[in-house]
Scaffold this motif. Structure first.
Motif, short mmCIF file in Angstrom:
data_model
loop_
_atom_site.label_atom_id
_atom_site.label_comp_id
_atom_site.label_asym_id
_atom_site.label_seq_id
_atom_site.Cartn_x
_atom_site.Cartn_y
_atom_site.Cartn_z
N THR A 115 -1.65 7.40 10.65
CA THR A 115 -1.14 8.18 10.02
C THR A 115 0.41 7.91 10.42
O THR A 115 1.28 7.97 9.50
CB THR A 115 -1.74 9.74 10.38
OG1 THR A 115 -2.59 9.57 9.90
CG2 THR A 115 -0.22 10.41 8.59
N ALA A 116 0.89 7.90 11.41
CA ALA A 116 1.90 8.02 11.46
C ALA A 116 3.06 7.10 11.68
O ALA A 116 4.23 6.63 11.18
CB ALA A 116 1.84 8.83 13.23
N GLN A 117 2.14 5.48 12.30
CA GLN A 117 2.87 4.49 12.08
C GLN A 117 2.87 3.54 10.76
O GLN A 117 3.71 2.68 10.33
CB GLN A 117 1.79 3.20 13.15
CG GLN A 117 1.58 3.81 14.29
CD GLN A 117 1.09 2.45 15.45
OE1 GLN A 117 0.75 1.77 14.74
NE2 GLN A 117 0.77 3.34 16.83
N THR A 118 2.27 4.02 9.69
CA THR A 118 1.69 4.09 8.41
C THR A 118 2.96 4.91 7.93
O THR A 118 3.81 3.49 6.89
CB THR A 118 0.35 4.89 7.70
OG1 THR A 118 -0.46 3.91 7.85
CG2 THR A 118 0.77 4.38 6.05
N ILE A 119 3.42 6.24 7.91
CA ILE A 119 4.64 6.56 7.46
C ILE A 119 5.75 5.81 8.08
O ILE A 119 6.97 5.53 7.04
CB ILE A 119 4.78 7.97 8.69
CG1 ILE A 119 4.00 8.89 7.50
CG2 ILE A 119 6.31 8.39 8.74
CD1 ILE A 119 3.78 10.00 8.02
N MET A 120 5.56 5.02 9.34
CA MET A 120 6.68 4.15 9.81
C MET A 120 6.77 3.01 9.02
O MET A 120 7.56 2.23 9.52
CB MET A 120 6.63 4.14 11.67
CG MET A 120 6.95 5.35 11.91
SD MET A 120 9.15 6.15 12.01
CE MET A 120 10.05 4.33 12.82
N ARG A 121 5.79 2.33 7.99
CA ARG A 121 5.37 1.02 8.03
C ARG A 121 5.39 0.51 9.10
O ARG A 121 6.14 -0.71 8.74
CB ARG A 121 6.37 0.68 7.02
CG ARG A 121 6.21 1.35 5.60
CD ARG A 121 5.34 0.65 4.38
NE ARG A 121 6.08 -0.33 4.53
CZ ARG A 121 6.74 -0.68 3.36
NH1 ARG A 121 7.48 0.28 2.68
NH2 ARG A 121 7.01 -2.20 3.27
N LEU A 122 4.72 0.10 10.60
CA LEU A 122 4.59 -0.57 11.29
C LEU A 122 3.27 -1.00 11.85
O LEU A 122 3.88 -1.80 12.54
CB LEU A 122 5.39 0.41 12.53
CG LEU A 122 6.58 1.26 12.47
CD1 LEU A 122 6.49 2.22 13.93
CD2 LEU A 122 7.40 -0.36 12.87
N ILE A 123 2.46 -0.60 11.08
CA ILE A 123 1.18 -1.58 10.36
C ILE A 123 1.10 -2.59 10.01
O ILE A 123 1.44 -2.65 9.06
CB ILE A 123 0.29 -0.36 10.37
CG1 ILE A 123 -0.08 0.53 11.20
CG2 ILE A 123 -1.23 -0.99 11.08
CD1 ILE A 123 -1.15 1.43 10.89
#
Length: 341
Positions: free
Chosen positions: A51-59
Motif C-alpha cells: 500500500t505504501a509503495q503504491t502511494i509512492m509509485r515505487l512498485i
C-alpha cells in the motif's frame, strides 16, 4: 482545500506471477490529515508495504498492477493517473520515504553528503555548494555530531542507528508534505529505537509533515501515532484513534495482535498468546471474512459473506459480523488492551 493530505479509496493492487494473480491489496480506503501521524499495523504479508509503495509509485509495473481505486494527494493530484515523469517531481520533493534497511537503501559508492544533496539539486535547484551547506544543516537537525566531517564519509562508516538518521535526513531534505516510514526501527536496539521515534516525532512537529508509519511494533504505535489502521489479508479490518484501538478495539484480529504483546501489568510468568493458524492464500482469497479460519468467534456468516465496516464513532470502525445487532455478545479478552468493557 481539503484538510486531508492523502485520500485513498478502494485501492486494489495485484501481482502477476507464473502461479497466478496475487491479490496483495484488496480495497483499502483511508484518509491522512495534514500534520497527522498514522500507523499501519498487521502481520507480514498483509499488504502494508505494498500500500505504501503504491502511494509512492515505487512498485514496478509489471508485475504489479493497480486494478482499481484512487490515491489523491494534497487534494488535487491523482497519483494513479499521472505519468512517471510527473511522479518523479513529487517523489522526493513532496513525498519522502524512510526504508526498512538503510544499509541496502543507501548507495555504498557515494558519500552521505552527495546522497542528501542529490534531491536538493534536482528538486530545489540548489547549486552544489548550497546543497552541501543544506546537507550539513539537515544532518545536524537529525542529531548527527560533526556534520561537516560526516558528509564526506560513506554509509559503511556509520552505525545502524546513524544510517537510519541519514535516511530520515534524505527523506526530509526537501521538506515533504508526506513522509512514509516503513519499519523505521527494525534491527535497531531499544535505546536507538527510542531515539529514532523521538526524532521523528520532533521533526513532524517542526516541519508539520504528515507521517505514515508501517510497523509490527505496537510500542512504536503507542509512542508515535494519533490514529491506527489494522490490515489483514490485504484489507483494512479496523481503524481508529490509538486509544480506541488499544482500549476499545472490536475486531478479534486486533485483539489477537494486542494479546501477543508483552505487558508490564501482567504476571511475569504469564505466556504470550499467539494467533493460531496462518494468513490466507492471496492467490485465492476466501469469499467470507479472511480471518474466519483463525477466529475463535467465527460464525457461519463469517465463512460466507465478507462483513462491511461498522461505524462505531466518528474515528472508529471495524469490519466484523460480531458487531451485527443479531450476533452473540462477545467480551473482549482482558489481556487485549486492559480491562474488558
Amino acid at each position: 482545500m481539503s484538510k486531508n493530505i492523502l485520500e485513498v479509496r478502494d485501492l486494489k493492487v495485484s501481482f502477476r506471477t507464473y502461479a497466478g494473480e496475487v491479490q496483495a491489496v484488496r480495497g483499502v480506503s483511508f484518509d491522512l490529515k495534514k500534520g497527522e501521524v498514522l500507523a499501519i499495523v498487521g502481520e507480514s504479508g498483509c499488504g502494508k508495504s505494498v500500500t505504501a509503495q503504491t502511494i509512492m509509485r515505487l512498485i514496478p509495473t509489471p508485475p504489479s498492477m493497480i486494478k482499481s481505486g484512487s490515491i489523491k494527494f494534497d487534494g488535487k493530484t491523482e497519483i494513479t493517473k499521472i505519468s512517471n515523469r510527473e511522479m518523479e517531481k513529487i517523489r522526493g520533493s513532496e513525498m519522502g520515504m524512510i526504508f526498512q534497511d538503510p544499509m541496502t537503501s543507501l548507495n555504498p559508492t557515494m558519500t552521505i553528503g552527495k546522497q542528501i544533496a542529490e534531491g536538493l539539486i534536482k528538486h530545489q535547484g540548489l547549486s552544489a555548494s548550497e546543497a552541501r551547506k543544506r546537507a550539513v544543516e539537515i544532518l545536524k537537525m537529525v542529531g548527527i555530531s560533526n556534520p561537516e566531517g560526516r558528509i564526506t564519509q560513506y554509509p559503511h562508516e556509520f552505525s545502524g542507528g546513524m544510517r537510519q538518521r541519514v535516511m530520515i535526513a534524505i527523506a526530509l531534505a526537501c521538506n515533504p508534505k508526506l513522509l512514509i516510514a516503513d519499519e523505521p526501527t527494525t534491527a535497531l536496539d531499544v535505546t536507538i529505537q527510542a531515539q529514532i521515534i523521538e526524532l521523528m516525532k520532533k521533526l513532524s512537529e517542526q516541519t508539520e509533515a504528515s507521517i505514515i508509519v508501517i510497523t509490527h511494533d505496537l510500542g512504536v504505535v503507542a509512542e508515535m501515532a494519533q490514529r491506527v489502521i489494522v490490515m489483514y489479508a490485504g484489507k483494512v479490518v479496523e481503524q481508529g484513534t490509538v486509544d480506541e484501538l488499544f482500549y476499545d478495539s472490536k475486531h478479534p484480529y486486533t485483539w489477537g495482535l494486542l494479546r501477543s504483546v508483552p505487558r508490564l501489568d501482567q504476571d511475569k510468568d504469564g505466556e504470550l498468546v499467539p494467533i493460531p493458524g496462518t494468513p490466507p492464500d492471496l492467490f485465492a482469497p476466501p469469499k467470507g471474512c479472511a480471518f474466519a479460519a483463525r477466529c475463535p468467534y467465527a460464525m457461519k456468516a463469517c465463512l460466507e459473506v465478507d462483513p462491511e465496516h461498522t461505524k462505531l464513532s466518528e474515528t472508529h470502525s471495524a469490519a466484523c459480523w460480531l458487531l451485527h445487532p443479531d450476533a452473540p455478545k462477545v467480551e473482549r479478552p482482558v489481556e487485549a488492551g486492559g480491562a474488558a468493557r
